[in-house]
Design an enzyme around this catalytic site. Sequence first.
Site, PDB file in Angstrom:
ATOM      1  N   SER A 108       0.843  -1.197   0.000  1.00  0.00           N
ATOM      2  CA  SER A 108       0.000   0.000   0.000  1.00  0.00           C
ATOM      3  C   SER A 108       0.873   1.240   0.000  1.00  0.00           C
ATOM      4  O   SER A 108       2.073   1.182   0.285  1.00  0.00           O
ATOM      5  CB  SER A 108      -0.937   0.016   1.220  1.00  0.00           C
ATOM      6  OG  SER A 108      -0.187   0.167   2.421  1.00  0.00           O
ATOM      7  N   ARG A 113       0.575   5.817   0.632  1.00  0.00           N
ATOM      8  CA  ARG A 113      -0.256   6.889   1.169  1.00  0.00           C
ATOM      9  C   ARG A 113       0.482   8.210   1.070  1.00  0.00           C
ATOM     10  O   ARG A 113       1.708   8.255   0.948  1.00  0.00           O
ATOM     11  CB  ARG A 113      -0.638   6.606   2.624  1.00  0.00           C
ATOM     12  CG  ARG A 113       0.545   6.450   3.540  1.00  0.00           C
ATOM     13  CD  ARG A 113       0.201   5.680   4.798  1.00  0.00           C
ATOM     14  NE  ARG A 113       1.364   5.627   5.664  1.00  0.00           N
ATOM     15  CZ  ARG A 113       1.365   5.936   6.953  1.00  0.00           C
ATOM     16  NH1 ARG A 113       0.235   6.275   7.545  1.00  0.00           N
ATOM     17  NH2 ARG A 113       2.452   5.899   7.667  1.00  0.00           N
ATOM     18  N   GLY A 156      13.432  -0.852  -0.529  1.00  0.00           N
ATOM     19  CA  GLY A 156      14.744  -0.791  -1.164  1.00  0.00           C
ATOM     20  C   GLY A 156      14.855  -1.695  -2.382  1.00  0.00           C
ATOM     21  O   GLY A 156      13.884  -2.290  -2.844  1.00  0.00           O
ATOM     22  N   HIS A 176      14.884   5.353   1.924  1.00  0.00           N
ATOM     23  CA  HIS A 176      14.555   3.979   2.295  1.00  0.00           C
ATOM     24  C   HIS A 176      13.661   4.045   3.527  1.00  0.00           C
ATOM     25  O   HIS A 176      13.986   4.730   4.503  1.00  0.00           O
ATOM     26  CB  HIS A 176      15.806   3.157   2.582  1.00  0.00           C
ATOM     27  CG  HIS A 176      15.505   1.718   2.815  1.00  0.00           C
ATOM     28  ND1 HIS A 176      15.921   1.032   3.923  1.00  0.00           N
ATOM     29  CD2 HIS A 176      14.787   0.823   2.086  1.00  0.00           C
ATOM     30  CE1 HIS A 176      15.487  -0.220   3.861  1.00  0.00           C
ATOM     31  NE2 HIS A 176      14.796  -0.363   2.755  1.00  0.00           N
ATOM     32  N   ASP A 177      12.535   3.344   3.499  1.00  0.00           N
ATOM     33  CA  ASP A 177      11.525   3.525   4.547  1.00  0.00           C
ATOM     34  C   ASP A 177      12.074   3.250   5.951  1.00  0.00           C
ATOM     35  O   ASP A 177      11.703   3.934   6.917  1.00  0.00           O
ATOM     36  CB  ASP A 177      10.267   2.697   4.272  1.00  0.00           C
ATOM     37  CG  ASP A 177      10.545   1.256   3.887  1.00  0.00           C
ATOM     38  OD1 ASP A 177      11.675   0.769   4.102  1.00  0.00           O
ATOM     39  OD2 ASP A 177       9.620   0.596   3.374  1.00  0.00           O
ATOM     40  N   ASN A 220      17.770  -8.328   9.647  1.00  0.00           N
ATOM     41  CA  ASN A 220      16.365  -8.593   9.325  1.00  0.00           C
ATOM     42  C   ASN A 220      15.894  -9.829  10.087  1.00  0.00           C
ATOM     43  O   ASN A 220      16.560 -10.863  10.070  1.00  0.00           O
ATOM     44  CB  ASN A 220      16.211  -8.840   7.821  1.00  0.00           C
ATOM     45  CG  ASN A 220      16.300  -7.563   7.018  1.00  0.00           C
ATOM     46  OD1 ASN A 220      15.460  -6.680   7.164  1.00  0.00           O
ATOM     47  ND2 ASN A 220      17.310  -7.463   6.183  1.00  0.00           N
ATOM     48  N   GLY A 222       4.172  -0.414  13.497  1.00  0.00           N
ATOM     49  CA  GLY A 222       2.888  -1.017  13.866  1.00  0.00           C
ATOM     50  C   GLY A 222       2.970  -2.018  14.988  1.00  0.00           C
ATOM     51  O   GLY A 222       2.004  -2.199  15.748  1.00  0.00           O
TER      52      GLY A 222
END
Length: 499
Positions: A17, A19, A84, A242-243, A307, A417
Site C-alpha cells: 500500500s 499513502r 529498497g 529507504h523507509d 532482518n 505497527g
Amino acid sequence: MAESQKVYLAVDLGASSGRVVAGLFDGRRLALEEVHRFENGPVLTAGRMYWDLLALWSHIQHGLQAAATKYGDRVASVGVDTWGVDFGLLGRNDELLGNPYHYRDQRTAGMFEKAFAIVSRGEIFAHTGLQFMELNTLYQLLAMTLQKSPLLDAAESLLMMPDLFHWLLTGEKANEFTDASTTQMVDPLTKTWSAPLLQRLGIPTHFLGPIVQPGTRLGPLRPDVAEATGLRGVQVVLPGTHDTASAVMAVPAASIAGATPDWCYISSGTWSLMGVESPQPVVNDKCRELNFTNEGGVGDTIRLLKNIAGLWLLQECRRVWKQEGQDYGWDDLVRQASAAAPLVSLVAPDDGRFVAPKNMPAAIREFCSQTGQPVPAGAGPTVRCILESLALRYRMVLGWLQELTGTPIGTIHIVGGGTQNRLLCQMAADACNCRVVAGPVEATAIGNVMMQAVSAGDLGSIAEAREVIRHSFEAEEYAPQNPAGWDEAYARFEQLADR
C-alpha cells in the site's frame, strides 16, 4: 488547522500500500493527517513480475492534489520514501525504459552462484558490508547483464524507486544514499558506488549518478506537476528515502549516534529490523557470518541491523484461521495468548519453513512436534508461542549487536505497527532484561517529514527533531517484570535456532 502550522508532505510507499501523509508542524509539536491511501502490489505480465509505476504515479498526484485542496499554500515541501533494492532505467532524453521489475521476479534465481564464481562472498561483503539476499540490486543487474538485456544497452540513468518518483516530481535525477545503500553496490566507508566490484562482475557503471545525502533539496515541482496538483511554490526534499531509514529517524532517543551506542531499535511490523545507529560501518568476518547489514542512515550514519521475521507468523495464522471460519480480532488473539501457559513451546521464527507456508498454524505444529515439544492446541497457545519466540529472537540479536559494537545496550526502542502489541513489547523487555520504549506507530512518515523540517532550517538538527517527536507522540515504557523465567527458555531457543 492553525495558521502558523507549516505542512510537509510524506509520500510513503510500501510493498502492499501507499499513502500521502501531511505533517503539521507549529515549531514545537508535530501532528499527522493521512490525506490519501491506495493499494500497491506486483503485476504479473508474460511470466515477469513488475511494479505498476504509472498507476503509483497517478495515485501520488491524486494525493498531492487532495493535499493542495486541504492545506493550500501552507504546504512547504514533499518527499518520497519506499522499499529498497528496486529501480527504474531512463534512456536517451530521459525516456522511461519500461516498468521497474519487482524484487520477487524470478530472474535473480541462481545469481548467487554466478556471482560467487567471479567474486567470492567474502570479497563482496568487504566491498559493500551488506547482507546477502538474492533480490538485491546487484544480482538483479547481474541477471540482466548475463541475459544481455537490451535495457542495459539503452540505459543512461539508473534511479532507485524513490529517486524515480523524485525525478517525476522535479525532473532532477539523484541517487539518495539510504536507498542506494540497499543495492549491495555501495562502499559503506566512502559512501560511493563500488565501481571495482561492479566492473569485475561485468555490470555497467555509466548509468550510476552521484550519491547524495538525505536533506538534499532537489528544487521545485515540475511546472506540469504543479499545474496538475495545484501545489505552488512547493520544494521537493530528499528524506531518508529507504523507509527504514525514515523510521529510524523517528526513534525518540535522547542521544545521537556515538562510537558506543547505548540504545538499539526495532522497526516492527510484518518483519522486524533490529539494529543500532552507528557513525561507522562494521565490516568484518563476524558481521558477515551473522549476516548483519550496514545500510545508510540519516545524518551521515550507518544502520547496522539484522532482518528478523516479525509479525508475519501471526498475520499468516490469523489469515488461515479466518479461512477456517474463526475471524479473530487482534485484541482477542492477544487476550487468548495472555491466558495461555508461558514458555511451553518455542519456534525459530527465521526457520525456512515459515517463509511462505500454505498453512502457518500447521507449520508451527509440525515444528514443535519434530523438535519434541508440546504441540500448541488452539489460537491462544499458538500466538503465545509466536510472540515468546520473537522476544527470544530479539534477545539473541541484541547479544550479537553488543558483540559487534563492543558496548552494552540498555534500551530497545520499538517503532512501527508492532508497538501496538503490548504483550510482545512486555515480552521483549522480559526476555532481553532491559528497558523497552514503544512508539511512535507512524515512524516512517514522521521521519520523512521531520527530515524535511531539518532541511528547511525549521529544526537545527536530527537531535532537535527527535526532541519534537518525543513531545508530540506518546511512547510507552516497559520494564522487565519477570526476566528470570526467560533464561531457561533462552537455552532451549538457542538449540532450536541452531537447527
